[in-house]
Design an enzyme around this catalytic site. Sequence first.
Site, PDB file in Angstrom:
ATOM      1  N   HIS A  15       0.843  -1.116   0.087  1.00 11.13           N
ATOM      2  CA  HIS A  15       0.111  -0.185   0.088  1.00 11.13           C
ATOM      3  C   HIS A  15       0.865   1.234  -0.031  1.00 11.13           C
ATOM      4  CE1 HIS A  15      -4.009  -1.406   0.264  1.00 11.13           C
ATOM      5  NE2 HIS A  15      -3.916  -1.907   1.535  1.00 11.13           N
ATOM      6  N   CYS A  50      -0.506   2.513  -5.527  1.00 10.43           N
ATOM      7  CA  CYS A  50      -0.956   3.697  -5.622  1.00 10.43           C
ATOM      8  C   CYS A  50      -2.401   4.136  -5.839  1.00 10.43           C
ATOM      9  CB  CYS A  50      -0.283   4.507  -6.455  1.00 10.43           C
ATOM     10  SG  CYS A  50       1.327   5.015  -5.935  1.00 10.43           S
TER      11      CYS A  50
END
Length: 264
Positions: free
Chosen positions: A78, A133
């Site tokens: 993440h 992203c």
Amino acid sequence: MTRRALCIGINDYPGTGSDLSGCVNDARDWASELYSRGFEVDSLIDAQATRAAMTSAIHTLISSAQRGDTVVFTYSGHGTWVVDQDGDEVDGRDEALCPHDISTRGALLDDEIRQLFDRRGPGVRLLLISDSCHSGSVTRGDDSALDPGGPRARFLPPEAWMKTDELPAAARASTLAVISGIRRTGSDLLLAGCRDQEYSWDTSFAGRPNGAFTFYALKTLREKKPSTYEQWHAEIRKYLPTNRLPQEPQIFGTRTARKMRILD
């Protein structure tokens, strides 16, 4: 000349309710490919990839490199953001990587990563491959190998890991632009899974979880055998973006760096 790599993959994010599925496979796939090309490879997988361990491993990777060496850093996991505290971000946000223990130790900020990379000695080649992203939409490419079902964005919103009283006033989605502020030299390159306004997607192919960018980057590297980074990027763009995978892979670096031989 020595070639070293650090491959990080994090699926497990305790306390966030936002686990992923393809990041560990990404890291292992990159490690396997790099090892086959003569790299010394270290990996941090899930619980190994704490904030402290990531910082230490990046420091070791950079500080041990000498003139003529090539270092590669791959990250699958993440991305997130926090409010910029020192005024160096135009958008008022510091982007960050999300370690396994982000809920208790916090994110690894772009400013901190920049400081680590700035310790690199002269003449050291640096390649960063980021598969994480944010979201946009374009229709083209080929996602016929993609399994049915919905891909998941590799973005961890602040409210998933911050305490309520620590949340920014305007908690909104952002991208992972960790490399934007890092000092670049003629031999630096970044391959990123998407544009700043997009997400990179966590999905699966033939029943095996992977990041879309990692899957197609390795597929084209092995099947098309591009000789330069510029050619490699062009081959990846034949697959991404698509309707189901709306991410546009990016390449950042000088013209000279883009034309360098891959993983040389």
